[in-house]
Enzyme design. Structure first.
Site, PDB file in Angstrom:
ATOM      1  N   ASP A 477       0.978  -1.306  -0.051  1.00  0.00           N
ATOM      2  CA  ASP A 477      -0.218   0.087   0.142  1.00  0.00           C
ATOM      3  C   ASP A 477       0.852   1.443  -0.076  1.00  0.00           C
ATOM      4  OD1 ASP A 477      -2.481   1.445   0.092  1.00  0.00           O
ATOM      5  OD2 ASP A 477      -3.134   0.165   1.773  1.00  0.00           O
ATOM      6  N   ASP A 547     -10.703   1.748  -3.276  1.00  0.00           N
ATOM      7  CA  ASP A 547     -11.160   1.576  -2.119  1.00  0.00           C
ATOM      8  C   ASP A 547     -12.620   1.458  -1.872  1.00  0.00           C
ATOM      9  OD1 ASP A 547      -8.984   0.942  -0.500  1.00  0.00           O
ATOM     10  OD2 ASP A 547      -8.641   3.067   0.392  1.00  0.00           O
TER      11      ASP A 547
HETATM   12  C1  GLA Z   1      -5.691   1.613   2.409  1.00  0.00           C
HETATM   13  C2  GLA Z   1      -6.193   0.456   1.498  1.00  0.00           C
HETATM   14  C3  GLA Z   1      -7.175  -0.481   1.975  1.00  0.00           C
HETATM   15  C4  GLA Z   1      -6.652  -1.015   3.169  1.00  0.00           C
HETATM   16  C5  GLA Z   1      -5.967   0.136   4.114  1.00  0.00           C
HETATM   17  C6  GLA Z   1      -5.401  -0.469   5.547  1.00  0.00           C
HETATM   18  O1  GLA Z   1      -6.776   2.550   2.369  1.00  0.00           O
HETATM   19  O2  GLA Z   1      -6.759   1.036   0.101  1.00  0.00           O
HETATM   20  O3  GLA Z   1      -7.616  -1.256   1.188  1.00  0.00           O
HETATM   21  O4  GLA Z   1      -5.534  -1.956   2.897  1.00  0.00           O
HETATM   22  O5  GLA Z   1      -5.418   1.052   3.593  1.00  0.00           O
HETATM   23  O6  GLA Z   1      -4.937   0.598   6.367  1.00  0.00           O
END
Ligand code: GLA
Length: 732
Positions: A477, A547
């Site tokens: 990420d 997301d």
């Molecule tokens: C980001 C990612 C999510 C998740 C969160 C975890 O927002 O896009 O899918 O992994 O971080 O903190």
């Protein structure tokens, strides 16, 4: 496929079955573009396309007294002599002059394609591509410039990039070094960009071009959700099924610019590369700078064809390793199910239910390390939290494996929370300006990945966790933009290098981890789709697309993403309702029907759904296992756009045209409207196919279309919001 050099006319013709790219040494010695487009016959001399008439108020080259760069299509123009359009590069000499004059020196034609050191790039062996390297020299500046062009067998594609070398005795500075320029003789084009923001990424936008500048860029340190480094220039009227278009895809994950400049003489210039804003790369004697590459693709058969070119090229010539052309495991990720509030026991409970559903891989998301119980702390401390994982990652991976599942976990290696041991120990390891406050994003700071020691340290920590366990997958990420881009370790005159060196640091960490653990499947992520670009695909063959996991929004996001990126690269999961981003409640059916067209997985706790729904999940998993090779690697066609209709549809056809999967979605009901028809694409007109127990010829399905009312038998109507179907079409 061939690259012809005609010595007398000093012209190159790169061609394959579908395209021709013709370059000539201009009368002034620079490189001119003579043609780019559909394949044409070769001839000894194309210089008749050059315009050499004097026009009032036009400056011309002093030697020829007739040739002006401004009035002719250029390959890699600079500003300050006879061209006034957007420049591809700028070199500042030690005396402050920013004028340059790179003229043809030599060239090399070879089979295959060389790597670009430290950067992601398409690759090809000796039978799959040919490469032209043209060396240009500016003797006064003491500089050489190599322009690289690769043409691929069977793809209407040319990949381009440039390399600068200081061959003189004095220092120079590169203040702009784009990857490619393509000039067109007319401006009758529309510009298509893919813009958005967090949770609404890659939404197509179309603008008519004319004189003046149209551009998009990123200055966020990552390619960004706001503007994707992919642009299409298309003729007005070109749609998914017909017409001419040219795509430009930047194989890079940092700051970029894509710019079209329509001259008042009627020409159009397109340039793309690293964003020159704040970029400055000093070159000492014998030092080189090599740009990332731009992949230029063309079509005269509509945008589906253009997209399929990128899908195939990236699947076959960009994605590497074990996961190249390999169907992806169906996964269950715990993020939306637990956020950071979990124990080993609660994780095993979710995993065990996932196994019962037939799921293959379990992914432990954020919260397993350091003091990471919320997003205020812990980033940078890549050591298991014993309260959550009493036997560490090794223990959990063993237990998950014992259930019969593969296992993977989440990392965000480029970041650090001020509340972490790493930051307390190394407060100078972040991008920040001494004496100024540092902006925060999600309560975190950005590690200075332009410094090797920082990358080394993070590598060491991650290597230890991975090595000690059995890891099949990693979700990488990156949750904030870069600000206060300054490296305390770097001298003043080299600060303009930091943003690019940061990206090189990210690539080097990826490379080292891939080398150490070649079987791991990496999924890139950046608050969802903030860094969904071709550069990332070289390291991580799939990317969490957004997301926003709401099925209705996802139709749009995945539809937009499909223009430039393979279906198999699109991370797509079924999540719980009401959806956690939009609050929308949609049936389980449509959530899976959308998620099938990607990597497929679940972002929820299957213990929380009803028995009836669980039975449905089992069927969904089974369906995906049977069809994923086709869906993920077949020819993808967009059929009905969710941006222009209350419905959306797409389909995938196998290479041999024997089987297809169609997805149809009703975004908004249309009361008292006729159901109508859905015309399919890509089938064999003469083959007879079976669909829902009845048979049809391919030409019927493509010209008359599917009668949508046929699906009323299955309970599907277009008068219900969020109704959808996925159907299989198979040769009889
Ligand atoms: C980001 C990612 C999510 C998740 C969160 C975890 O927002 O896009 O899918 O992994 O971080 O903190």
């Amino acid at each position: 496929m061939n690259i012809v050099w005609n010595k007398t006319s000093e012209q190159f013709h790169l061609y394959n079955d579908r395209l021709s790219y013709i370059i000539g040494v201009a009368p002034s010695g620079e490189l001119a573009n003579l043609y780019f487009g559909k394949r044409i016959h070769d001839r000894a001399d194309f210089s008749y396309v050059l315009f050499r008439m004097g026009m009032p108020n036009v400056v011309v080259d002093a030697d020829t007294e007739s040739y002006s760069m401004e009035l002719n299509c250029q390959e890699y123009p600079s500003f300050g002599t006879t061209d006034f359009g957007a420049q591809a590069f700028e070199v500042e000499m030690a005396n402050g002059s920013r004028i340059s004059n790179f003229v043809y020196k030599s060239h090399r034609i070879s089979q295959g394609k060389k790597e670009i050191k430290g950067l992601p790039a398409t690759y090809a062996d000796k039978t799959e591509a040919m490469t032209l390297e043209v060396t240009l020299a500016d003797t006064l500046a003491g500089m050489e410039l190599v322009l690289y062009y690769t043409i691929f067998e069977g793809y209407p594609v040319v990949a381009r990039h440039a390399k600068f070398k200081n061959v003189g005795n004095s220092k120079v500075k590169l203040t702009r070094a784009l990857s490619a320029c393509l000039d067109f003789p007319d401006q009758n084009y529309e510009w298509m960009q893919f813009s958005g923001a967090w949770a609404r990424e890659r939404i197509p936008e179309i603008k008519k071009l004319s004189t003046g500048v149209t551009y998009i860029d990123s200055r966020r340190g990552a390619s960004s959700a706001n503007q994707n480094p992919f642009v299409i220039l298309k003729r007005p009227g070109t749609d998914d099924f017909m017409g001419e278009a040219i795509g430009f895809s930047f194989v890079y994950s940092g700051n970029f610019i894509a710019l079209a400049d329509g001259s008042t003489h009627g020409r159009l210039r397109f340039v793309m590369g690293i964003n020159p804003d704040r970029f400055c790369w000093p070159l000492e004697k014998d030092e080189c700078f090599e740009t990332p590459e731009v992949v230029i693709a063309m079509t005269d058969r509509g945008l589906n064809d253009l997209s399929q070119t990128y899908h195939k090229l990236y699947n076959n010539h960009l994605v590497r390793g074990k996961w190249k052309n390999t169907p992806r495991p169906i996964l269950n990720n715990n993020w939306e199910a637990t956020y950071m509030d979990f124990t080993e026991e609660s994780i095993l409970k979710i995993a065990s239910k996932a196994k019962d559903a037939g799921i293959e891989l379990f992914v432990l998301d954020d919260g397993w390390f350091g003091e990471r119980n919320d997003d205020f702390a812990g980033l940078g401390d890549w050591v298991e939290n014993p309260k959550k994982l009493p036997q560490g990652m090794a223990g959990l991976s063993r237990k998950i494996n014992a259930l019969g599942l593969k296992f993977g976990f989440w990392i965000e290696p480029e970041m650090v929370n001020p509340n972490s041991n790493l930051y307390r120990r190394h407060p100078d390891w972040v991008l920040s300006v001494p004496g100024r406050k540092s902006s925060l994003g999600r309560h975190q700071l950005v590690l200075d990945f332009s410094r090797e020691e920082v990358v080394d340290y993070i590598y060491g920590m991650l290597h230890k966790v991975i090595k000690g366990s059995k890891i099949d997958y990693i979700k990488w990420d990156m949750n904030r933009a870069l600000t206060e881009v300054f490296s305390v370790d770097t001298p003043a005159e080299r600060q303009g290098m930091v943003a690019h060196k940061y990206v090189l640091g990210v690539y080097s960490l990826y490379s080292r981890l891939i080398k150490a653990f070649p079987d791991i499947l990496f999924e890139s992520c950046s608050s969802g789709g903030n860094r969904f670009d071709a550069g990332m695909l070289y390291y991580a063959p799939q990317a969490w697309c957004s997301d926003n996991s709401d099925a209705i929004d996802r139709i749009r996001i995945q539809y937009g993403t499909s223009f430039g990126y393979p279906i198999v690269s699109i991370g797509s999961h079924v999540s719980a309702v009401p959806n956690q981003q939009t609050g929308r409640t949609t049936p389980l059916d449509i959530r899976a029907n959308v998620a099938y067209f990607g990597t497929f997985g679940y972002e929820l706790d299957l213990n929380e759904i009803s028995d009836e729904e669980f039975e449905l999940v089992k069927k969904q998993v089974e369906f995906m296992k049977e069809n994923r090779a086709l869906i993920q690697f077949g020819d993808f066609y967009r059929l009905r756009s969710p941006f222009e209709n209350d419905q959306a549809a797409w389909m995938v056809v196998s290479e041999d045209k024997k089987k297809a999967v169609v997805g149809f979605y009703c975004l908004r009901s249309n009361v008292n409207a006729l159901p109508g028809f859905l015309k399919l694409a890509g089938l064999d007109p003469d083959k007879e196919y079976r669909m829902e127990g009845k048979t049809y010829y391919g030409d019927e399905l493509m010209n008359m279309g599917i009668t949508l009312s046929e699906f009323y038998d299955r309970g599907f109507t277009i008068s219900k919001d969020y109704d959808s179907f996925v159907t299989i079409i198979e040769e009889v």
